[in-house]
Design a protein around this motif. Structure first.
Motif, PDB file in Angstrom:
ATOM      1  N   ILE A 236     -29.764 -23.078 -11.750  1.00 28.00           N
ATOM      2  CA  ILE A 236     -30.051 -23.675 -13.114  1.00 28.00           C
ATOM      3  C   ILE A 236     -30.994 -22.929 -14.074  1.00 28.00           C
ATOM      4  O   ILE A 236     -30.511 -22.515 -15.204  1.00 28.00           O
ATOM      5  CB  ILE A 236     -31.145 -24.743 -12.596  1.00 28.00           C
ATOM      6  CG1 ILE A 236     -30.176 -25.966 -11.874  1.00 28.00           C
ATOM      7  CG2 ILE A 236     -31.735 -25.402 -13.767  1.00 28.00           C
ATOM      8  CD1 ILE A 236     -30.801 -27.165 -11.515  1.00 28.00           C
ATOM      9  N   ASP A 237     -31.802 -21.952 -13.636  1.00 27.56           N
ATOM     10  CA  ASP A 237     -32.599 -21.052 -14.236  1.00 27.56           C
ATOM     11  C   ASP A 237     -31.612 -20.172 -15.212  1.00 27.56           C
ATOM     12  O   ASP A 237     -31.764 -19.796 -16.238  1.00 27.56           O
ATOM     13  CB  ASP A 237     -33.439 -20.096 -13.506  1.00 27.56           C
ATOM     14  CG  ASP A 237     -34.824 -20.813 -13.225  1.00 27.56           C
ATOM     15  OD1 ASP A 237     -34.892 -21.443 -14.042  1.00 27.56           O
ATOM     16  OD2 ASP A 237     -35.516 -20.349 -12.486  1.00 27.56           O
TER      17      ASP A 237
ATOM     18  N   PRO B 214     -28.996 -32.245   3.137  1.00 25.62           N
ATOM     19  CA  PRO B 214     -30.376 -32.840   2.812  1.00 25.62           C
ATOM     20  C   PRO B 214     -31.175 -32.029   1.969  1.00 25.62           C
ATOM     21  O   PRO B 214     -32.161 -32.174   1.176  1.00 25.62           O
ATOM     22  CB  PRO B 214     -30.779 -33.129   4.132  1.00 25.62           C
ATOM     23  CG  PRO B 214     -30.291 -32.619   5.063  1.00 25.62           C
ATOM     24  CD  PRO B 214     -28.781 -32.128   4.624  1.00 25.62           C
ATOM     25  N   ASP B 215     -30.548 -30.519   2.004  1.00 32.92           N
ATOM     26  CA  ASP B 215     -31.538 -29.645   1.341  1.00 32.92           C
ATOM     27  C   ASP B 215     -30.904 -29.398   0.086  1.00 32.92           C
ATOM     28  O   ASP B 215     -31.498 -28.155  -0.623  1.00 32.92           O
ATOM     29  CB  ASP B 215     -31.742 -28.321   2.331  1.00 32.92           C
ATOM     30  CG  ASP B 215     -32.396 -28.645   3.453  1.00 32.92           C
ATOM     31  OD1 ASP B 215     -33.597 -29.647   3.457  1.00 32.92           O
ATOM     32  OD2 ASP B 215     -31.910 -28.238   4.659  1.00 32.92           O
ATOM     33  N   PHE B 216     -30.109 -29.947  -0.800  1.00 34.69           N
ATOM     34  CA  PHE B 216     -29.226 -29.497  -1.767  1.00 34.69           C
ATOM     35  C   PHE B 216     -30.405 -29.392  -2.892  1.00 34.69           C
ATOM     36  O   PHE B 216     -30.609 -28.432  -3.529  1.00 34.69           O
ATOM     37  CB  PHE B 216     -28.358 -30.519  -2.149  1.00 34.69           C
ATOM     38  CG  PHE B 216     -27.865 -30.115  -3.556  1.00 34.69           C
ATOM     39  CD1 PHE B 216     -26.650 -29.170  -3.755  1.00 34.69           C
ATOM     40  CD2 PHE B 216     -27.891 -30.766  -4.481  1.00 34.69           C
ATOM     41  CE1 PHE B 216     -26.084 -28.907  -4.888  1.00 34.69           C
ATOM     42  CE2 PHE B 216     -27.466 -30.417  -5.863  1.00 34.69           C
ATOM     43  CZ  PHE B 216     -26.454 -29.630  -6.060  1.00 34.69           C
TER      44      PHE B 216
ATOM     45  N   ASP C   9     -31.619 -21.606  -4.068  1.00 31.91           N
ATOM     46  CA  ASP C   9     -30.550 -21.145  -4.934  1.00 31.91           C
ATOM     47  C   ASP C   9     -30.197 -21.888  -5.858  1.00 31.91           C
ATOM     48  O   ASP C   9     -29.477 -21.490  -6.972  1.00 31.91           O
ATOM     49  CB  ASP C   9     -29.258 -21.022  -4.009  1.00 31.91           C
ATOM     50  CG  ASP C   9     -29.363 -19.840  -2.789  1.00 31.91           C
ATOM     51  OD1 ASP C   9     -30.013 -19.132  -3.062  1.00 31.91           O
ATOM     52  OD2 ASP C   9     -28.893 -20.157  -1.944  1.00 31.91           O
ATOM     53  N   LEU C  10     -30.450 -23.328  -5.630  1.00 32.04           N
ATOM     54  CA  LEU C  10     -30.156 -24.318  -7.040  1.00 32.04           C
ATOM     55  C   LEU C  10     -30.971 -23.891  -8.166  1.00 32.04           C
ATOM     56  O   LEU C  10     -30.460 -24.096  -9.243  1.00 32.04           O
ATOM     57  CB  LEU C  10     -30.465 -25.670  -6.467  1.00 32.04           C
ATOM     58  CG  LEU C  10     -30.396 -26.874  -7.609  1.00 32.04           C
ATOM     59  CD1 LEU C  10     -28.818 -26.985  -8.154  1.00 32.04           C
ATOM     60  CD2 LEU C  10     -30.658 -28.198  -7.011  1.00 32.04           C
TER      61      LEU C  10
END
Length: 218
Positions: free
Chosen positions: A212-213, A200-202, A207-208
């Motif tokens: 992406i950055d 649920p925390d994706f 870290d995501l």
């Protein structure tokens, strides 16, 4: 990275949660009208037929998917289309905001702030779903569109989506929830891929955003 392309079902919302709600509605409808139990069979065979024919390479799949389903179910093509339209495309719409993954809207907003284009590529029609989810995208494409006409993992849909976004394949990131479909589709297209981790925390994970950055900065 100049664009992120998202799958929809199971990627932007909790598909299991949605299916449980639809299952409850289908059972309730079947209690009122016992012949409604045939709808379970029709939906099951429709999905199964699409899976069996995903590598067929046939054209005209928007119509043929209903023919495939009708052959397995032993009912008319018209009946399959009506049942699928009701239970897969219309009935779920009010529930989608309740099933949307936490953090999805924030991620879409973040990408827009970074001037990263957003694309949608789904095996099913997605425009109404995206609106129901409260999201906006620059391009929405579907496997059933005439200029695609191929089911995943055929990569044609990603080529079409990237072209409409005006971004090269190398500068797109595809995010999906099924490696055997979405991941394979991306690999065949030569497009970077990020597999949705089923927690649920994706979409809320720092870290995501860091990942992406790093893609944006190259």
């Amino acid at each position: 990275m100049k664009a992120v392309i998202f799958d929809v079902d199971g990627t932007l919302y909790d598909q299991r949660k949605l299916r449980l709600r639809i299952l409850f509605d289908m059972v309730a409808a079947s209690i009122r009208h016992p012949l409604g139990f045939y709808d379970f069979k029709i939906i099951w065979h429709f999905r199964r037929a699409r899976e069996q024919n995903q590598f067929s390479g046939e054209s005209g799949i928007e119509e043929k998917q209903y023919v495939w389903g009708a052959e397995l179910s032993g009912v008319s093509v018209k009946q399959v289309r009506e049942v699928v339209q009701k239970w897969m495309f219309e009935q779920p719409l009010p529930y989608l905001p309740l099933c949307r993954y936490e953090g999805v809207q924030q991620l879409f907003h973040y990408l827009s702030e970074k001037n990263v284009k957003i694309g949608i590529f789904s095996d099913y029609p997605a425009s109404q779903k995206i609106r129901a989810l409260g999201l906006q995208a620059d391009v929405i494409a579907c496997s059933l569109d005439q200029d695609v006409d191929r089911l995943k993992p055929d990569p044609k849909g990603l080529f079409v989506t990237a072209e409409k976004l005006g971004v090269s394949i190398d500068n797109c990131l595809f995010i999906g929830d099924r490696d055997e479909k979405d991941g394979e589709c991306a690999r065949k297209a030569g497009m970077p891929f990020l597999l949705l981790k089923r927690n649920p925390d994706f979409y809320r994970s720092p870290d995501l955003y860091k990942e992406i950055d790093s893609w944006i900065k190259g």
